[in-house]
Write an enzyme that holds these catalytic residues in place. Sequence first.
Site, PDB file in Angstrom:
ATOM      1  N   SER A 113       0.831  -1.268  -0.040  1.00 58.39           N
ATOM      2  CA  SER A 113      -0.183  -0.066   0.038  1.00 58.39           C
ATOM      3  C   SER A 113       0.582   1.142  -0.096  1.00 58.39           C
ATOM      4  O   SER A 113       1.791   1.236  -0.834  1.00 58.39           O
ATOM      5  CB  SER A 113      -0.891  -0.162   1.047  1.00 58.39           C
ATOM      6  N   ASP A 159      -9.460  -4.994  -5.049  1.00 61.23           N
ATOM      7  CA  ASP A 159      -9.066  -3.652  -4.366  1.00 61.23           C
ATOM      8  C   ASP A 159      -9.888  -2.487  -4.699  1.00 61.23           C
ATOM      9  O   ASP A 159      -9.836  -2.021  -6.052  1.00 61.23           O
ATOM     10  CB  ASP A 159      -7.803  -3.443  -4.452  1.00 61.23           C
ATOM     11  N   HIS A 181      -8.659  -4.220  -0.694  1.00 64.38           N
ATOM     12  CA  HIS A 181      -7.486  -3.926  -0.273  1.00 64.38           C
ATOM     13  C   HIS A 181      -6.906  -4.981   0.394  1.00 64.38           C
ATOM     14  O   HIS A 181      -5.454  -5.235   0.182  1.00 64.38           O
ATOM     15  CB  HIS A 181      -7.346  -2.597   0.087  1.00 64.38           C
TER      16      HIS A 181
END
Lengths: 401, 401
Positions: free
Chosen positions: A183, A348, A381
């Site tokens: 991320s 995601d 995610h």
Amino acid sequence: MLRKLSVVWLLTSVWLVSGCAAAQPAADSAPMLVEKQTFTLPVFTTFGGQKIENVKVGWESYGTLSPAKDNAILITHYFSGTSHAAGRYHPDDAAPGYWDALIGPGKAIDTNKYFVVSADTLVNLNAYDDKVITTGPATINPLTGKPYGLDFPVVTIRDFVNVQKALLESLGITRLHAVVGPSMGSMQALDWAAAYPDWVERVISVIGSGESDAWTTAALEQWTMPIRLDPNWQDGNYTRESAPVAGLAAALALITQHALHPGYFESQGNKLGYQPLEKGPLEDIRTRHTIVDWLFNRAKSRATHMDANHLLYLVRACQLYVAGHQQSLSQGLADVSAKTLFLPASSDLLLMPYLAESAHDTLTDQGVNSELITLHGPLGHLEGVADVQEQASAIQAFLEK
Amino acid sequence: MLRKLSVVWLLTSVWLVSGCAAAQPAADSAPMLVEKQTFTLPVFTTFGGQKIENVKVGWESYGTLSPAKDNAILITHYFSGTSHAAGRYHPDDAAPGYWDALIGPGKAIDTNKYFVVSADTLVNLNAYDDKVITTGPATINPLTGKPYGLDFPVVTIRDFVNVQKALLESLGITRLHAVVGPSMGSMQALDWAAAYPDWVERVISVIGSGESDAWTTAALEQWTMPIRLDPNWQDGNYTRESAPVAGLAAALALITQHALHPGYFESQGNKLGYQPLEKGPLEDIRTRHTIVDWLFNRAKSRATHMDANHLLYLVRACQLYVAGHQQSLSQGLADVSAKTLFLPASSDLLLMPYLAESAHDTLTDQGVNSELITLHGPLGHLEGVADVQEQASAIQAFLEK
């Protein structure tokens, strides 16, 4: 299934580190014990040209630096993460670091081989966590004796990288076997390879991106709005005692939902006996659905060791992100020589897979040896983080290439 | 492409009706002129058992009711929509009603054949639009002489349906050729068929759902948070002069993004010359990216004729929604005899296509004649509305079945 949900529970911490994450069994019987250390820079000049004095960040390491100092791997943390990537501070800690399943003796990132380093970023969200050391708007400004607030300069992903570089140099390291991060950590990892190509041999970008496009920059701004609207925010001039905790908690609830996917809420709803037509919310506009209470109460409890201004600064760093920090992604990636591995997640909703694909395609077009493995699953995610352990052998193979 | 973007511009109004939407060329040379009328109920009892006196809603109609009163089609509007589904109030109106491309003489919903009725819902978002007539928390409470605020009872999608039913009965109508609606309008359409199976022959659910699952209920709550945090909100006790407009505007910005998809932001970003590393936001934490300014300034201008408490009540109606208003969707849909047509959009991030698919599957399992056509395209929730015109012939054929 139980294992998977327990992993997800732990990994709700990807964008929202949780002090009360569920315990995860260690792969080894003896826990790897780690120690938080402090790195200090008397003065640091930001990418935007501002000076900050007395910059301090926390860091920890796993494994042993080789005599040639050529076995270092840097782990870069996510938005709400910290330098606690693996191991435990005490044998009886409830949970280990967030990537303990990947990092340790005999694991994919093998601490019998590699010296693994992880540092708290500037403006780390967990400003009031006693295991986090960071410098940001909640830090006391030596000129005023009060927190910097919005007088703190804007910082960028590049600034996170530059502080890490100074830390590594202080250890005598001049080259990285790999930079690996999920991320927001992926942003630092790719920017490392773009900014310092002579340093970086490999990059693993997990649920990552090459740049913040218009959509992502606008979506990140949404996270800041509850804080800005909280009457306690006061344009950033608050003390910890009068902090905008309601706004911060609302921001965290929004981020949590953004980092997940309907399937996870369905599981949680089933546990709570969720149904749309609940009696309380039907009878009183002030009463919330059970699923809403669950989400917002968790966010509220997480907010206690976080700082609202730090969240605004982290958002800005992510909004300004384009790997290489040039005027375009292709320009920024032009000098990358590292091998790259991208692991986006198909479900995601936060950093959608087109972002990793675009960076991978740009690098491939420029002749870089780049691989991309799309993770499939229903967790959004966080799927990227839950499934990344299932890609342990691909990660291990990539590191040995 | 230009046509498509212009359509999208107009259709940003799906969840956010905009008084300044771009003009759309009429299919006919002579504009269909329409008139807003008022329907009054001296007393109305909500689904939750509360009484509201002097309920008023606006409505309009297109086409002519047949002598047998058997050619009526009801159009139910979306979250931020109004009863202005087609035509113009004056020949020089900048824009026609939101579904003018579908509704009119010779169009898919042919006003040469059908008598088309559309009504403002209770707690309509556009409380201060002089063409909208609604009853909600912004209405003066006859007991206090002040706006109801949170003393207004919770209302449900079923209450919207029941007010429409009373209106239709006042016109002598007892049966509907079809109920057709997008988004929140789809909730009313399906609930109509579930609650009053003897009335409803056909339902068209566009970008719709059968119920609000745990994910959707939580996501809807996120929209309310900027309002609740705005210091002007005052637990719902405000006047129009001191209204929480900043919170309302932030809520609208969140809804707009939720109703779109990255591709639309990319187009808009290209127009603005968007790049992540903009000078203003790099130099000053208080300066926003151009794409953020574009989104939030549009939201601010839309907020002027809307009411914040009405938004909270609309959210609650949607959160409580399960077609049939029973304890489960299959129970609620058990009596449906209408033919149904579902038109979800594959890129929809707001009411994801699994929601329409689940309702379609439930009906099919129960022996209902149900069709589903998935719209493909990059515009998210709004793709459903933009592409629905491209499905005009499927809609026309379904209405003639």
